[in-house]
Scaffold this active site. Sequence first.
Site, PDB file in Angstrom:
ATOM      1  N   ALA A  35       1.452   9.758  14.955  1.00  0.00           N
ATOM      2  CA  ALA A  35       1.337  10.793  13.912  1.00  0.00           C
ATOM      3  C   ALA A  35       0.477  10.266  12.761  1.00  0.00           C
ATOM      4  CB  ALA A  35       2.726  11.180  13.401  1.00  0.00           C
ATOM      5  N   ASN A  65      -6.923  -1.053   6.139  1.00  0.00           N
ATOM      6  CA  ASN A  65      -6.560  -1.697   7.412  1.00  0.00           C
ATOM      7  C   ASN A  65      -5.056  -1.910   7.577  1.00  0.00           C
ATOM      8  OD1 ASN A  65      -6.941  -3.782   9.744  1.00  0.00           O
ATOM      9  ND2 ASN A  65      -5.886  -4.920   8.130  1.00  0.00           N
ATOM     10  N   VAL A  81       0.810  -1.224   0.000  1.00  0.00           N
ATOM     11  CA  VAL A  81       0.000   0.000   0.000  1.00  0.00           C
ATOM     12  C   VAL A  81       0.846   1.277   0.000  1.00  0.00           C
ATOM     13  CG1 VAL A  81      -2.012  -1.070   1.104  1.00  0.00           C
ATOM     14  CG2 VAL A  81      -0.293   0.058   2.531  1.00  0.00           C
ATOM     15  N   TYR A  84       3.852   6.222  14.761  1.00  0.00           N
ATOM     16  CA  TYR A  84       2.553   5.527  14.684  1.00  0.00           C
ATOM     17  C   TYR A  84       1.409   6.477  15.041  1.00  0.00           C
ATOM     18  CZ  TYR A  84      -0.824   1.706  15.488  1.00  0.00           C
ATOM     19  OH  TYR A  84      -1.922   0.864  15.448  1.00  0.00           O
ATOM     20  N   LYS A  97      -1.750   7.693  12.810  1.00  0.00           N
ATOM     21  CA  LYS A  97      -3.127   7.372  13.206  1.00  0.00           C
ATOM     22  C   LYS A  97      -3.962   8.632  13.464  1.00  0.00           C
ATOM     23  CE  LYS A  97      -2.753   2.960  12.751  1.00  0.00           C
ATOM     24  NZ  LYS A  97      -3.428   2.328  11.598  1.00  0.00           N
ATOM     25  N   SER A 154      -6.581   4.493  15.677  1.00  0.00           N
ATOM     26  CA  SER A 154      -6.244   3.791  16.923  1.00  0.00           C
ATOM     27  C   SER A 154      -6.583   4.702  18.099  1.00  0.00           C
ATOM     28  CB  SER A 154      -4.742   3.484  16.951  1.00  0.00           C
ATOM     29  OG  SER A 154      -4.358   3.077  18.245  1.00  0.00           O
TER      30      SER A 154
HETATM   31  P1  NAP Z   1      -1.218  -7.169  12.067  1.00  0.00           P
HETATM   32  O1  NAP Z   1      -1.717  -8.412  12.731  1.00  0.00           O
HETATM   33  O2  NAP Z   1       0.212  -6.795  12.199  1.00  0.00           O
HETATM   34  O3  NAP Z   1      -1.613  -7.259  10.513  1.00  0.00           O
HETATM   35  C1  NAP Z   1      -1.301  -6.211   9.643  1.00  0.00           C
HETATM   36  C2  NAP Z   1      -1.462  -6.703   8.229  1.00  0.00           C
HETATM   37  O4  NAP Z   1      -1.104  -5.629   7.333  1.00  0.00           O
HETATM   38  C3  NAP Z   1      -0.527  -7.862   7.907  1.00  0.00           C
HETATM   39  O5  NAP Z   1      -1.224  -8.836   7.162  1.00  0.00           O
HETATM   40  C4  NAP Z   1       0.577  -7.204   7.098  1.00  0.00           C
HETATM   41  O6  NAP Z   1       1.220  -8.031   6.152  1.00  0.00           O
HETATM   42  C5  NAP Z   1      -0.217  -6.143   6.351  1.00  0.00           C
HETATM   43  N1  NAP Z   1       0.666  -5.114   5.816  1.00  0.00           N
HETATM   44  C6  NAP Z   1       1.714  -4.519   6.444  1.00  0.00           C
HETATM   45  N2  NAP Z   1       2.315  -3.649   5.618  1.00  0.00           N
HETATM   46  C7  NAP Z   1       1.654  -3.703   4.435  1.00  0.00           C
HETATM   47  C8  NAP Z   1       1.816  -3.047   3.192  1.00  0.00           C
HETATM   48  N3  NAP Z   1       2.786  -2.139   2.995  1.00  0.00           N
HETATM   49  N4  NAP Z   1       0.942  -3.328   2.192  1.00  0.00           N
HETATM   50  C9  NAP Z   1      -0.041  -4.240   2.374  1.00  0.00           C
HETATM   51  N5  NAP Z   1      -0.235  -4.901   3.525  1.00  0.00           N
HETATM   52  C10 NAP Z   1       0.597  -4.637   4.552  1.00  0.00           C
HETATM   53  O7  NAP Z   1      -2.047  -5.885  12.561  1.00  0.00           O
HETATM   54  P2  NAP Z   1      -3.478  -5.774  13.271  1.00  0.00           P
HETATM   55  O8  NAP Z   1      -3.245  -5.788  14.729  1.00  0.00           O
HETATM   56  O9  NAP Z   1      -4.440  -6.701  12.665  1.00  0.00           O
HETATM   57  O10 NAP Z   1      -3.839  -4.266  12.898  1.00  0.00           O
HETATM   58  C11 NAP Z   1      -4.600  -3.911  11.749  1.00  0.00           C
HETATM   59  C12 NAP Z   1      -4.805  -2.411  11.727  1.00  0.00           C
HETATM   60  O11 NAP Z   1      -5.443  -1.991  12.930  1.00  0.00           O
HETATM   61  C13 NAP Z   1      -3.496  -1.626  11.637  1.00  0.00           C
HETATM   62  O12 NAP Z   1      -3.678  -0.475  10.852  1.00  0.00           O
HETATM   63  C14 NAP Z   1      -3.248  -1.245  13.083  1.00  0.00           C
HETATM   64  O13 NAP Z   1      -2.441  -0.101  13.187  1.00  0.00           O
HETATM   65  C15 NAP Z   1      -4.651  -1.015  13.579  1.00  0.00           C
HETATM   66  N6  NAP Z   1      -4.772  -1.146  15.035  1.00  0.00           N
HETATM   67  C16 NAP Z   1      -4.456  -2.310  15.673  1.00  0.00           C
HETATM   68  C17 NAP Z   1      -4.567  -2.372  17.064  1.00  0.00           C
HETATM   69  C18 NAP Z   1      -4.239  -3.624  17.839  1.00  0.00           C
HETATM   70  O14 NAP Z   1      -4.250  -3.557  19.071  1.00  0.00           O
HETATM   71  N7  NAP Z   1      -3.945  -4.749  17.218  1.00  0.00           N
HETATM   72  C19 NAP Z   1      -4.985  -1.248  17.780  1.00  0.00           C
HETATM   73  C20 NAP Z   1      -5.286  -0.090  17.088  1.00  0.00           C
HETATM   74  C21 NAP Z   1      -5.180  -0.042  15.719  1.00  0.00           C
HETATM   75  P3  NAP Z   1       2.537  -8.890   6.560  1.00  0.00           P
HETATM   76  O15 NAP Z   1       2.011 -10.197   7.006  1.00  0.00           O
HETATM   77  O16 NAP Z   1       3.328  -8.952   5.311  1.00  0.00           O
HETATM   78  O17 NAP Z   1       3.230  -8.122   7.639  1.00  0.00           O
END
Ligand code: NAP
Length: 247
Positions: free
Chosen positions: A157, A90, A64, A155, A159, A142
């Site tokens: 900045a 996402n 992305v 991060y 979000k 977030s």
């Molecule tokens: P995650 O388990 O780390 O999964 C993130 C996914 O994004 C992975 O499949 C990753 O692929 C993919 N990704 C990373 N860089 C990419 C790129 N350049 N192009 C396309 N895909 C890419 O994260 P998550 O916890 O599910 O979080 C999802 C979203 O919610 C994120 O934006 C995160 O900041 C937000 N969020 C999460 C939390 C939390 O507590 N978990 C809280 C607040 C917000 P790879 O497998 O290749 O790495």
Amino acid sequence: MKRLKNKIAVITGAGRGIGRATAIKFAREGAQVVIAEYDTGSGKATESEILRKGQSAEFIAVDVSDESSVNHLFDDIGNRYGRVDVLVNNAGILQDSTLKKLEPEQFDRVISVNLRGVYLCTRRAGDLMREQGSGVILNASSVVAHYGNFGQTNYVAAKAGVIGMTKVWARELGKDGIRVNAVAPGFIATDMTAGIPEKILTMMAEKVPLKRMGDPEDIANAYCFLASDEARYINGAVLNVDGGVVV
Ligand code: NAP
């Protein structure tokens, strides 16, 4: 009645965590899901899991943060489906460090995926949605965008920037029948939080009024509601899904 019947839904980062749960939920609700993921192994695995149930999904590789990769994704979708009904921005990464130790490369990389990536995908999806006169864009923010977090200059900045862009696009695109909203998850149990020591995780869960971390499905349910027609008058909102951390 399936809530996303026949909707073409693009979910970035749908190989793991919240994105994967969202892809599974959307497919169950009748959507044709495009798993727009960086990692082929996990992207294909989510695709197979959905196809096995007789539902609709397709993996398309994308980075992305890379303009030509995003253009290729949406050219492909435009040629084959001719439309996009829902985009869930996402995909996200962490590269935590205190200000003292944070290198410009770490700052740039997180901004590039978590902020620029959201802009690049929305720009192209927005073109298709404007043409069709409808669409829903959902952005991953977030809770830390509201109150900051130790060691997360880059991060936070990104979000907080996502919330700003959501509000701009809600104003700009509303007249074209496009709704734009953000979801601000709290502490959700995924690979992103798996690296945090158990003691800290317990402490974090204690701070949540509901006394637990969230599951990826808790966020997927919020995305599903916001993507559906039940949310047809919700635009420019930031929905906190955090068990009450931010009240
Ligand atoms: P995650 O388990 O780390 O999964 C993130 C996914 O994004 C992975 O499949 C990753 O692929 C993919 N990704 C990373 N860089 C990419 C790129 N350049 N192009 C396309 N895909 C890419 O994260 P998550 O916890 O599910 O979080 C999802 C979203 O919610 C994120 O934006 C995160 O900041 C937000 N969020 C999460 C939390 C939390 O507590 N978990 C809280 C607040 C917000 P790879 O497998 O290749 O790495």
